[in-house]
Design a protein around this motif. Structure first.
Motif, PDB file in Angstrom:
ATOM      1  N   TYR A  48       0.831  -1.198   0.000  1.00  0.00           N
ATOM      2  CA  TYR A  48       0.000   0.000   0.000  1.00  0.00           C
ATOM      3  C   TYR A  48       0.872   1.257   0.000  1.00  0.00           C
ATOM      4  O   TYR A  48       0.624   2.198  -0.775  1.00  0.00           O
ATOM      5  N   ASN A  49       1.877   1.289   0.850  1.00  0.00           N
ATOM      6  CA  ASN A  49       2.763   2.464   0.903  1.00  0.00           C
ATOM      7  C   ASN A  49       3.562   2.613  -0.386  1.00  0.00           C
ATOM      8  O   ASN A  49       3.831   3.742  -0.829  1.00  0.00           O
ATOM      9  N   PHE A  50       3.940   1.476  -0.957  1.00  0.00           N
ATOM     10  CA  PHE A  50       4.704   1.540  -2.217  1.00  0.00           C
ATOM     11  C   PHE A  50       3.883   2.236  -3.294  1.00  0.00           C
ATOM     12  O   PHE A  50       4.389   3.115  -4.026  1.00  0.00           O
ATOM     13  N   LEU A  51       2.624   1.892  -3.408  1.00  0.00           N
ATOM     14  CA  LEU A  51       1.779   2.488  -4.443  1.00  0.00           C
ATOM     15  C   LEU A  51       1.315   3.888  -4.059  1.00  0.00           C
ATOM     16  O   LEU A  51       0.928   4.671  -4.932  1.00  0.00           O
ATOM     17  N   ASP A  52       1.338   4.185  -2.791  1.00  0.00           N
ATOM     18  CA  ASP A  52       0.860   5.489  -2.351  1.00  0.00           C
ATOM     19  C   ASP A  52       1.878   6.593  -2.627  1.00  0.00           C
ATOM     20  O   ASP A  52       1.512   7.770  -2.635  1.00  0.00           O
ATOM     21  N   LYS A  53       3.134   6.195  -2.860  1.00  0.00           N
ATOM     22  CA  LYS A  53       4.187   7.202  -3.041  1.00  0.00           C
ATOM     23  C   LYS A  53       4.978   6.886  -4.299  1.00  0.00           C
ATOM     24  O   LYS A  53       6.108   6.412  -4.264  1.00  0.00           O
ATOM     25  N   MET A  54       4.361   7.146  -5.438  1.00  0.00           N
ATOM     26  CA  MET A  54       5.037   6.916  -6.723  1.00  0.00           C
ATOM     27  C   MET A  54       5.754   8.197  -7.143  1.00  0.00           C
ATOM     28  O   MET A  54       5.242   9.303  -6.959  1.00  0.00           O
ATOM     29  N   SER A 112      -0.805   6.232  -6.403  1.00  0.00           N
ATOM     30  CA  SER A 112      -1.409   5.329  -7.384  1.00  0.00           C
ATOM     31  C   SER A 112      -2.869   5.055  -7.065  1.00  0.00           C
ATOM     32  O   SER A 112      -3.660   4.724  -7.948  1.00  0.00           O
ATOM     33  N   TRP A 113      -3.252   5.162  -5.766  1.00  0.00           N
ATOM     34  CA  TRP A 113      -4.653   4.885  -5.407  1.00  0.00           C
ATOM     35  C   TRP A 113      -5.577   5.934  -6.005  1.00  0.00           C
ATOM     36  O   TRP A 113      -6.691   5.614  -6.407  1.00  0.00           O
ATOM     37  N   LEU A 127      -4.821   7.442  -8.827  1.00  0.00           N
ATOM     38  CA  LEU A 127      -4.805   7.067 -10.241  1.00  0.00           C
ATOM     39  C   LEU A 127      -5.772   5.915 -10.506  1.00  0.00           C
ATOM     40  O   LEU A 127      -6.488   5.903 -11.509  1.00  0.00           O
ATOM     41  N   PHE A 128      -5.817   4.935  -9.587  1.00  0.00           N
ATOM     42  CA  PHE A 128      -6.724   3.799  -9.768  1.00  0.00           C
ATOM     43  C   PHE A 128      -8.180   4.267  -9.755  1.00  0.00           C
ATOM     44  O   PHE A 128      -9.006   3.790 -10.547  1.00  0.00           O
ATOM     45  N   THR A 129      -8.475   5.241  -8.878  1.00  0.00           N
ATOM     46  CA  THR A 129      -9.833   5.778  -8.841  1.00  0.00           C
ATOM     47  C   THR A 129     -10.173   6.458 -10.163  1.00  0.00           C
ATOM     48  O   THR A 129     -11.276   6.307 -10.693  1.00  0.00           O
ATOM     49  N   CYS A 130      -9.203   7.180 -10.716  1.00  0.00           N
ATOM     50  CA  CYS A 130      -9.423   7.827 -12.010  1.00  0.00           C
ATOM     51  C   CYS A 130      -9.627   6.791 -13.114  1.00  0.00           C
ATOM     52  O   CYS A 130     -10.456   6.986 -14.023  1.00  0.00           O
ATOM     53  N   GLU A 131      -8.878   5.695 -13.052  1.00  0.00           N
ATOM     54  CA  GLU A 131      -9.036   4.654 -14.064  1.00  0.00           C
ATOM     55  C   GLU A 131     -10.446   4.051 -14.019  1.00  0.00           C
ATOM     56  O   GLU A 131     -11.065   3.808 -15.057  1.00  0.00           O
ATOM     57  N   VAL A 132     -10.934   3.827 -12.790  1.00  0.00           N
ATOM     58  CA  VAL A 132     -12.290   3.278 -12.668  1.00  0.00           C
ATOM     59  C   VAL A 132     -13.315   4.277 -13.185  1.00  0.00           C
ATOM     60  O   VAL A 132     -14.265   3.915 -13.894  1.00  0.00           O
ATOM     61  N   GLU A 133     -13.137   5.572 -12.832  1.00  0.00           N
ATOM     62  CA  GLU A 133     -14.042   6.603 -13.328  1.00  0.00           C
ATOM     63  C   GLU A 133     -13.997   6.675 -14.856  1.00  0.00           C
ATOM     64  O   GLU A 133     -15.022   6.847 -15.512  1.00  0.00           O
ATOM     65  N   LEU A 140     -11.782   2.928   0.143  1.00  0.00           N
ATOM     66  CA  LEU A 140     -13.199   3.203  -0.046  1.00  0.00           C
ATOM     67  C   LEU A 140     -13.506   3.922  -1.356  1.00  0.00           C
ATOM     68  O   LEU A 140     -14.504   3.604  -2.012  1.00  0.00           O
ATOM     69  N   PRO A 141     -12.679   4.881  -1.809  1.00  0.00           N
ATOM     70  CA  PRO A 141     -12.975   5.497  -3.122  1.00  0.00           C
ATOM     71  C   PRO A 141     -13.041   4.486  -4.262  1.00  0.00           C
ATOM     72  O   PRO A 141     -13.779   4.695  -5.224  1.00  0.00           O
TER      73      PRO A 141
END
Length: 1782
Positions: free
Chosen positions: A469-475, A544-545, A547-553, A593-594
């Motif tokens: 989680y931390n790895f993806l949170d700080k790209m 990245s989280w 970014l993942f929300t944007c990808e889903v949107e 949650l997002p």
């Protein structure tokens, strides 16, 4: 052949033991087994020797083996090319473990050629399995000998140390022998070696090769391989072509490809492992490569170079070549550079990374598969070193993208191994697989899949989740692809660096939505550039989280466009990663949650498109399944809005609507299943859907949500379960997996707790499942799954290539069948009871031919040995069917019954069998004892003794145990010498005793007689009762308590059913020993402590009342109750011991019932209260000497009254009964008790509440019986609790207790105060009035009257009762008691019902007694009420007085007695009576005279009375019931004579009872007539007396009394009365007693009371006679002639009496001059006589001494004083009279 006995352990049994699935589970036992069979494990397949002549001769010389078995063993030897001795041994093991017939059928099979050939082939299959199990044992040792978590690690390690030296060489030689083996032919192996058998033989060869290679691979994973061995293995595998160039490769078919590939995989892994890449990597890092074993063997290296240069034609060569390149490059980087390049190039051309990924997938999941885990560790080391040593570009050939994809796939497979993820995160990012991760990060998010695929594989526990989680949170980099150079970019001249001139939104989303904003001036490095486009890595930090929300949107925006598939390919890895994260660590879900909140919208839109992406949808559902496990309500409510799940368009109101699917829609999922998945044969969404619904069900949603799931479950039950096996499938194993998921869903529903299911009228999930399984095709589908059978499961297991026992299609099939067993068992258990047989039950129990009988299929699962849970669940289902199904299991088994019986008993007898299977077998037999008589006879296998066959002497047959009797095993299990051994654990001992208890309860006398005759049976059986009892607070094995409970019940049943003289001596000795050892006291103390422990646990907030405790207390209760009637047999005769037991029961009851809020304690207290009540009734003498027990009982009552009404109804009744008994036995124990006021208050409160509840209930019943007058009634009152009127109900018993307490409180101090405070009398009287009017609540009315009678004995009580309005309560409502319902005028006839039973005439009698008592106590204060009562009921009173002539039943006479008693009291008020009711007074006087005549006539003629009783009334009493004892047989003549004597005695007693009743009525009648005749003194001395005040009662005649009502009573009647009394008196005074005289039938006290009654009758009769005579003499209306006649008749009758003589005259004078004394006897001793001779109904008033009553003084008082001395000479003769004249 000593070693050929059955002490030999088969390889399968050894494997089961080492797995820990047998009864041998102690470490010492495992060590012993390994030491015993170490040589066999070392030899491996070489253990099985080829045939030899010496071995054949030994077989022929062996006398211990039957000749047919020898011959058949030789045939086995030829077919299998196996040593003859081992062949016979193999046959014996097969017969013991796998043979599916009986010993008798074996002889037939061996003689029949065709059947013997089939048996040969089965033995061959068994032999192949034995060889496999031997190799599995070795593989198991190598798997866990270094695993610290395994319980047998040390034992395994010791054994491996012994095997280490020669294990690999043996395996290698056996492997070479297998792949070089020649094909067997019919010439060498017999005519059974057909093509099919040859194929079977070759399949076995491949399976054994695979297992041998696994052993070698695991061995070298822990031990170093020498270079020479590596060279040898390389040559061997090259020669064999890694399994592809088998000597007999022409026999390979398509089904064997998996095994061949596995052989290649393992060969390749062995060579890679032999190069020791891990150690090589370590040496390279530490710069000490010379320490590697290949650094100093140049010749072997050179030979390996030359050998490997020839590789390249097989994909299995790839990893070997890659590893060798790595080894050569590391050890000698400057030498043989062309050779290294050539070998490396060949490895890359073979697509080595793709091969590695395929190989790791093919070896299986690494969860419990040690081979797969070890392979991943090996490949991990290889990949790490390769990527560290070589540039990534140099490892790619052809399409770089594909190679990179294969490399990532291989890395992901490797990282899925346990603990490797943690190892990865601890390494430096630029080493090993970290390089791949760094490369994937460099292309993120342009290529989003590779990075997320790697990170998903790196999730193994919560710590790794945080790191990911931390790895993806700080790209730090954002990689983006461009087809053309953007305009807002400034680039360097060489186009390697870009800078943004304007900020930019990275996703074209609307305002206000989550987005990424790339600011101005950001630098980007161009990684790929040219005409084909650019790939730029921007130096941009982001999460990245987001970014993942944007990808889903973004996917939600393009879902209906052509770009949807491309966007799905980007979003699916995101959802897979989210699924893996929240599955591993739920705490991160809030941060996600997002993403998770958008899944619902995503699911809704994706399922609505024309060609939905099923993999993407499956990923969405998998995420929701994990979320639903934690917050099912939220997931369910959100899912409902998506339209994905099936739903109902109409409300669900009935089961028929649900089953018909009326108004139900399949939803988007249903459409997707039918239109997409079924045509394609891929079912990812279906499997995800089933998991989701199962999770929602397990989440225990509320009733509303659960009903919302009904359409989903109905879709599964109606459309999926019956047809899923017919669907198209592209992948093997998916069908079995779907079936397993469906059954898991149903299993979860059937196991829902009641709290999760609404119990309303609408269907629930559980009821829907039960109905569907029982009545629709769903049930048949489950039956079909269970009908797979043990043979098919064995075939699937045999075809399974993997050596892992916990994976593969065989494992899934077993799980599916087990779930089917459990589902069916629960469906039958939960199905509502019904007379109709459901289709499910029909399918389970129908008799079908050709092996289609399901019961046989279920029973044959006993032959399954792989998973002990499978036969256990099958037997459990059989047990359920045997209990509820209307069938005979024995009949269903048919010809297989005996064979299946033998299989059951074989597993039951085995000392290594899994204990749970043996317990289930015994439980099945326990149920069969009661429900399956044929089956249990089969298992009992009792044989008639030879001496009794055809014998006519002994009427009772004697039996012996047959060879295949289950009782052999049961007797062994209860043997005291076997207890504590591993094959007889406590749970098995308990099951054996439960079986024995079933035999006793079902009275299987033949089996019981055999058991009784066994030596030490009773000693072994009762042994648990003598064990040391641990304190209940300690952790006690629950089954130990059950064991003791079963023993107590068996002993109790034996004592109850068998006469004491017929009991076995050993049982009597055991009971004597039990008593001498003070075990009664020990067990009593233990049960008390157990009850106290339960109460203490409840005080601590722990609900603790296990079923075992309940059973033990019930058994102990039964034993003590039995001891109260069989104390001599049970050796419980000491009063001190009885007192101790009684006090312990009292303490246990007190401990339990003083916790009124605890359900467990109240349940326990109810049981002990029953025992307490029985002991109080049976041990009255013991209780009388006990300490004061009223205080604890009072405390118990107070606590019980606080408990819930319905739950404690019976317990309250028991405690009230106990208190009544104690008061009757102990009273107040010699003084006042402080608890009396409180106890009175509690009881009165209870009486008041119960009476009010009874009133409400009675009114409710009356309203329910009446037709509704107004349908729109607004009546809302509901009775607080439906109170039933019962003899032992709380209300009735509380009234009786109140009566006893009031009687105990003699001065009335306490009860007066309580009744002033508690309005108990108004409540009781209101209830009485309502009950009398409605003629309901008989027992309540009777008890209330008894209470009022007790109160009425004292002036205070009588005043209270009268003041409460008793006359208003009783007077008019009492008419309903005896008036008929047909018309208002008909009177209830006088019945001949026993007076002891409760009845409404008895209520009338009690009311009469109450009026009598109140009038007697209150006198003039109650006269008006008494006259009102007699006026209202005058018809009944007169009818009663006349009824004695026609009905002489005790009930009728009793009513007459009560009526005359009331009239006796009322006769004291003649003036008032005459003033108010003159006509009634006259009628009563006349009827009393006629009653006197009737009683005199019946007493005078005994024969006539006897005739009336027998012929007219039929009232002769039958003999009293005899006590339950077994008497010695008598001859018929003696029995007839004894019967006649008993009947005559009973008839005489009945006659005496009627005579006493008539005498009581006569005495009271005469006493009443005293008040209606002139006073003797007054009429003699007062000349002015007005004779008109008194009527002439008797006519002037001296005829004997007649039974004819037309004959008026006369003076002859009175004279006859005197003569009858004198004759009865003289009969009692006779010294010589007749055989059936009064003296012989009555006790001395009864005789004395009867004498007093006779004297009282004569005195009253003389008084009335003289008074009436003087009245006639003074009456001027009578002719002188008649007066003279009167004088003559009286003088002649009295003087001539031989009994009276002069004393009679003196008596006349004394009566004349003592009028007051005669009149002072309104009551008579009839009460005391009746109390002795005729016991009153339960709860009636005791006979009590009449109180003195005085009339108003008259003028004759002085005369009485002057003449008083004249009566003194009679004082001695009439001394008995003083007993009641007071």
């Amino acid at each position: 052949m000593a070693d050929s006995g059955m002490s030999f352990r088969s390889c399968r049994e050894l494997w089961t033991i080492l797995l820990g699935r047998s009864a041998l589970r102690e470490r010492g036992q495992i060590q012993s087994e390994l030491e015993t069979h170490c040589d066999r494990l070392l030899q491996g397949l070489s253990y099985y020797k080829p045939p030899s002549s010496s071995s054949a001769n030994k077989v022929k010389e062996n006398k211990d083996v039957a000749q047919p078995l020898k011959d058949f063993g030789l045939r086995i030897s030829k077919l299998l090319a196996l040593d003859e001795l081992q062949s016979v041994q193999l046959l014996q093991c097969y017969l013991q473990e796998d043979y599916r017939g009986t010993r008798g059928s074996l002889k037939v099979v061996l003689k029949d050629e065709r059947q013997s050939q089939a048996l040969l082939l089965k033995v061959a299959d068994y032999y192949y399995e034995e060889r496999m199990c031997l190799l599995r044992c070795v593989l198991l040792l190598l798997t866990y000998f270094q695993d610290e978590r395994h319980p047998y690690r040390a034992e395994y390690s010791n054994c491996v140390n012994k095997l280490e030296k020669d294990l690999v060489s043996n395996c290698q030689s056996q492997f070479e022998k297998l792949f070089k083996a020649e094909v067997p032919t019919w010439e060498t192996h017999g005519n059974l070696m057909t093509e099919r058998q040859v194929s079977r033989w070759f399949l076995q060869c491949l399976r054994e090769q695979s297992l041998l290679l696994e052993i070698i691979f695991l061995y070298y994973a822990y031990f170093e391989m020498s270079p020479a061995d590596l060279l040898t293995f390389t040559k061997m595998f090259k020669e064999q072509g890694f399994g592809l160039r088998q000597t007999n490769r022409h026999l390979v078919d398509k089904s064997m490809d998996v095994l061949v590939d596995r052989i290649g995989y393992l060969g390749s892994l062995i060579l890679v492992e032999g190069m020791d890449i891990d150690f090589l990597h370590k040496c390279a890092l530490e710069d000490c490569t010379e320490q590697h074993q290949f650094s100093n063997v140049a010749d072997i290296v050179k030979e390996m170079d030359q050998l490997l240069l020839t590789f390249g034609d097989l994909p299995h060569h790839g990893p070997v070549l890659l590893a060798w390149v790595l080894l050569r490059h590391t050890l000698r980087p400057d030498e043989s550079n062309p050779v290294i390049r050539r070998i490396g190039s060949t490895a890359l051309q073979l697509e080595v990374f793709k091969y590695l990924a395929t190989m790791l997938k093919g070896l299986g999941v690494s969860g419990n598969n040690c081979t797969a885990s070890t392979a991943k560790m090996c490949v991990y080391g290889l990949l790490s070193f390769v990527i560290t040593s070589f540039e990534e570009e140099s490892l790619q050939t052809g399409s770089a993208g594909l190679q990179n994809s294969y490399l990532i796939d291989a890395a992901c497979e490797v990282l899925s191994a346990p603990s490797l993820a943690e190892v990865f995160w601890e390494m430096k990012p630029n080493m090993g697989l970290g390089v791949i991760l760094d490369s994937a990060v460099g292309m993120f998010p342009h290529k989003i899949g590779p990075l997320l695929q790697l990170l998903s594989a790196l999730l193994s526990n919560k710590s790794t989740v945080k790191k990911v989680y931390n790895f993806l949170d700080k790209m730090s980099f954002y990689t983006q692809a461009y087809k053309h150079k953007p305009n807002d970019i400034i680039a360097k001249e060489d186009e390697t660096l870009w800078r943004r001139q304007t900020p930019k939104l990275l996703y074209p989303l609307g305002a206000g939505q989550t987005n990424l904003w790339m600011p101005l001036g950001i630098l980007g490095q161009v990684m790929i550039g040219g005409e084909q486009g650019y790939v730029v890595r921007w130096d941009y930090s982001y999460s990245s989280w987001t970014l993942f929300t944007c990808e889903v949107e973004m996917l939600l925006h393009v879902v209906s466009t052509a770009d949807v598939l491309a966007h799905c390919a980007r979003v699916k890895p995101i959802l897979d990663l989210v699924h893996k994260i929240i599955s591993t660590d739920w705490t991160v879900s809030d941060c996600l949650l997002p993403l998770t909140s958008r899944i619902y919208m995503l699911l809704q839109r994706l399922t609505s498109v024309i060609n939905p992406p099923v993999d993407m949808i499956a990923s969405c559902i998998n995420c929701l399944s994990v979320l639903a496990a934690r917050m099912p309500g939220k997931v369910w409510s959100s899912l409902q809005r998506t339209g994905f799940l099936p739903f109902a368009s109409n409300p669900l109101t009935s089961m028929a609507q649900c089953v018909s699917a009326e108004g139900m829609k399949a939803g988007n999922y249903g459409n997707l299943l039918v239109q997409i998945e079924q045509p394609r044969g891929e079912y990812a969404v279906t499997m995800a859907f089933l998991k989701l619904v199962t999770t929602l069900v397990k989440g225990q949603l509320g009733s509303t949500q659960n009903k919302g799931l009904i359409p989903c479950v109905l879709l599964v039950l109606k459309e999926m379960l019956p047809t899923y096996h017919k669907w198209r499938y592209n992948t093997y194993g998916v069908r079995e997996r779907i079936g397993c998921l469906i059954l898991e869903l149903i299993h979860a529903i059937l196991n829902l707790s009641p709290e999760g299911e609404d119990q309303g009228s609408t269907p629930t999930l559980q009821s829907l499942c039960i109905y569907s399984l029982a009545n629709t095709e769903a049930g048949q589908a489950v039956v079909n799954i269970m009908g797979v059978g043990v043979d098919k499961i064995d075939v699937v297991l045999a075809a399974q290539p993997s050596s892992c026992i916990s994976e593969g299609p065989g494992h899934i099939l077993i799980q599916t069948v087990k779930l089917a067993f459990s589902v069916t068992n629960n469906a039958i258990r939960l199905k509502p009871p019904s007379d109709a047989v459901s289709p499910l039950e029909q399918a389970l129990t129908q008799h079908g031919g050709h092996g289609n009988n399901l019961v046989v299929v279920l029973a044959k699962y006993i032959y399954h040995k792989h998973d002990p849970a499978l036969p256990r669940l099958a037997i459990q289902l059989l047990k359920r069917l045997a209990t509820v199904a209307p069938m005979s299991v024995y009949a269903c088994l048919g010809s297989d019954a005996a064979a299946i019986r033998d299989a059951f008993l074989t597993r039951l007898q085995s000392k290594t069998e899994d204990m749970r299977v043996k317990v289930m077998i015994l439980e099945f037999l326990t149920v069969a004892v009661e429900t399956q008589p044929g089956l249990i006879e089969l298992f009992l296998n009792l044989e008639v003794k030879d001496g009794n066959e055809g014998s006519k002497v002994s009427p009772v047959e004697e039996f012996l145990l047959g060879e295949w009797s289950c009782l052999h095993v049961v007797l062994d299990l209860i043997d005291s010498r076997q207890q504590g051994k591993y094959w007889c654990p406590p749970l098995l001992h308990r099951a054996a005793l439960a079986f024995l208890l079933a035999l006793w309860q079902d009275r299987r006398d033949s089996a019981i007689s055999v058991l009784r005759s066994k030596d030490r049976f009773w000693e072994n059986l009762t042994m648990p009762l003598f064990g040391t009892l641990a304190p209940p607070s300690d952790t006690t094995e629950p089954c130990v308590l059950e064991t003791c409970a079963f023993v107590m019940k068996i002993v109790g049943l034996e004592i109850f059913y068998v006469h004491s003289g017929s009991l076995e001596a050993s049982l009597k000795d055991g009971l004597q020993k039990f008593s001498n050892a003070r075990r009664y006291e020990c067990w009593s103390q233990y049960v008390k402590l157990l009850a106290c422990h339960v109460a203490a646990m409840e005080d601590e907030g722990v609900c603790y009342f296990p079923e075992q405790t309940h059973m033990l207390i019930l058994a102990w209760r039964m034993l003590l109750i039995l001891a109260t009637s069989h104390s001599d047999v049970m050796q419980l005769t000491e009063n001190q011991t009885k007192l101790k037991l009684f006090m312990d029961v009292l303490d246990a009851t007190k401990a339990a019932l003083t916790r009124p809020t605890s359900v467990s304690c109240l349940r326990l207290g109810s049981m002990t209260a029953t025992l307490l009540l029985v002991l109080l009734k049976r041990w009255r003498s013991v209780v009388a000497t006990a300490p004061d027990i009223l205080p604890p009982l009072s405390l118990i009552l107070e606590c019980v009254l606080q408990a819930e009404q319905q739950m404690m109804e019976r317990t309250k009744a028991k405690i009230l009964s106990c208190l009544i008994s104690v008061l009757q036995i102990q009273g107040l124990n010699g003084g006042e008790i402080s608890q009396l006021p409180q106890l009175l208050s509690s009881v009165c409160e209870t009486v008041k509440d119960e009476a009010l509840a009874l009133i409400d209930n009675t009114r409710h019943i009356q309203r329910s019986l009446e037709p509704p007058e107004d349908e729109d009634s607004m009546e809302t009152d509901v009775p607080r609790g439906l109170q039933k009127d019962q003899r032992d109900g709380v209300c009735v018993l509380a009234l009786h207790l109140a009566k006893e307490l009031c009687r105990t409180d003699e001065d009335g101090e306490h009860w007066v105060a309580v009744m002033r405070k508690v309005p108990v009398l108004p409540s009781v009287l209101s209830g009485m009035e309502l009950s009398l009017r409605s003629k309901q609540n008989l027992y309540f009315t009777e008890a209330a009257l008894h209470l009022l009678l007790t109160l009425a004995r004292t002036p205070q009580g009588a005043a209270a009762v009268a003041g409460a309005g008793v006359i208003q309560t009783i007077c008019l409502p009492l008419l309903s008691v005896y008036e008929g319902s047909a018309n208002g005028t008909s009177q209830q006839s006088f019945t001949r019902k026993s007076q002891d039973s409760a009845c409404w005439p008895g209520v009338y009698r009690l009311c009469m007694s109450l009026m009598e008592s109140l009038l007697k106590t209150l006198r003039y204060n109650f006269i008006n009420e008494a006259l009102d009562f007699v006026g209202v009921h005058q018809e009944r009173i007169l009818q009663c007085l006349n009824a004695v002539r026609s009905v002489q039943s005790l009930a009728c006479l009793d009513e007459a007695d009560h009526t005359v008693g009331f009239l006796l009291q009322l006769s004291s008020f003649c003036s008032e009576w005459h003033f108010h009711l003159p006509k009634l007074l006259h009628d009563v006087q006349v009827n009393l005279c006629y009653l006197c005549q009737t009683c005199t006539y019946l007493l005078h003629s005994k024969k006539m009375l006897h005739h009336y009783l027998q012929a007219k009334n039929g009232e002769s009493l039958p003999p009293a019931p005899l006590p339950r004892t077994q008497r010695p047989p008598q001859t018929p003549s003696k029995e007839a004579a004894a019967g006649r004597g008993e009947r005559e005695e009973a008839e005489q007693k009945a006659l005496l009872a009627v005579q006493c009743s008539l005498l009581k009525i006569l005495s009271k009648t005469l006493a009443s007539l005293q008040h209606f005749t002139p006073d003797c003194c007054q009429i003699l001395l007062d000349q002015c007396m007005d004779l008109a005040e008194y009527r002439t009662l008797f006519v002037l005649s001296f005829t004997t009394p007649a039974f004819d009502p037309d004959v008026a009573p006369s003076f002859g009647t009175l004279l006859a009365t005197i003569n009858v009394a004198l004759s009865m008196l003289s009969e009692m005074e006779k010294k010589k007693e007749a055989s059936l005289s009064i003296v012989s039938l009555a006790s001395s006290e009864e005789i004395q009371a009867l004498k007093s009654l006779l004297m009282f009758t004569m005195e009253n009769c003389f008084y009335v006679l003289i008074s009436q005579a003087v009245r006639c003499l003074k009456d001027t209306a009578i002719l002188p002639r008649d007066k003279q006649r009167l004088k003559q008749e009286l003088s002649s009758e009295l003087v001539s009496s031989k009994h009276v003589n002069d004393a009679c005259l003196l008596t006349l004078i004394s009566i004349i001059i003592l009028p007051f004394r005669a009149r002072s006897c309104p009551a008579c001793p009839a009460t005391s006589v009746g109390a002795r001779l005729h016991p009153q109904p339960a709860g009636s008033c005791r006979a009590r001494r009449p109180s003195r009553q005085r009339r108003a003084p008259r003028a004759s008082t002085k005369v009485r004083s002057r003449l008083f001395s004249l009566c003194r000479p009679l004082s001695g003769w009439c001394k008995d009279r003083n007993l009641f004249l007071d």
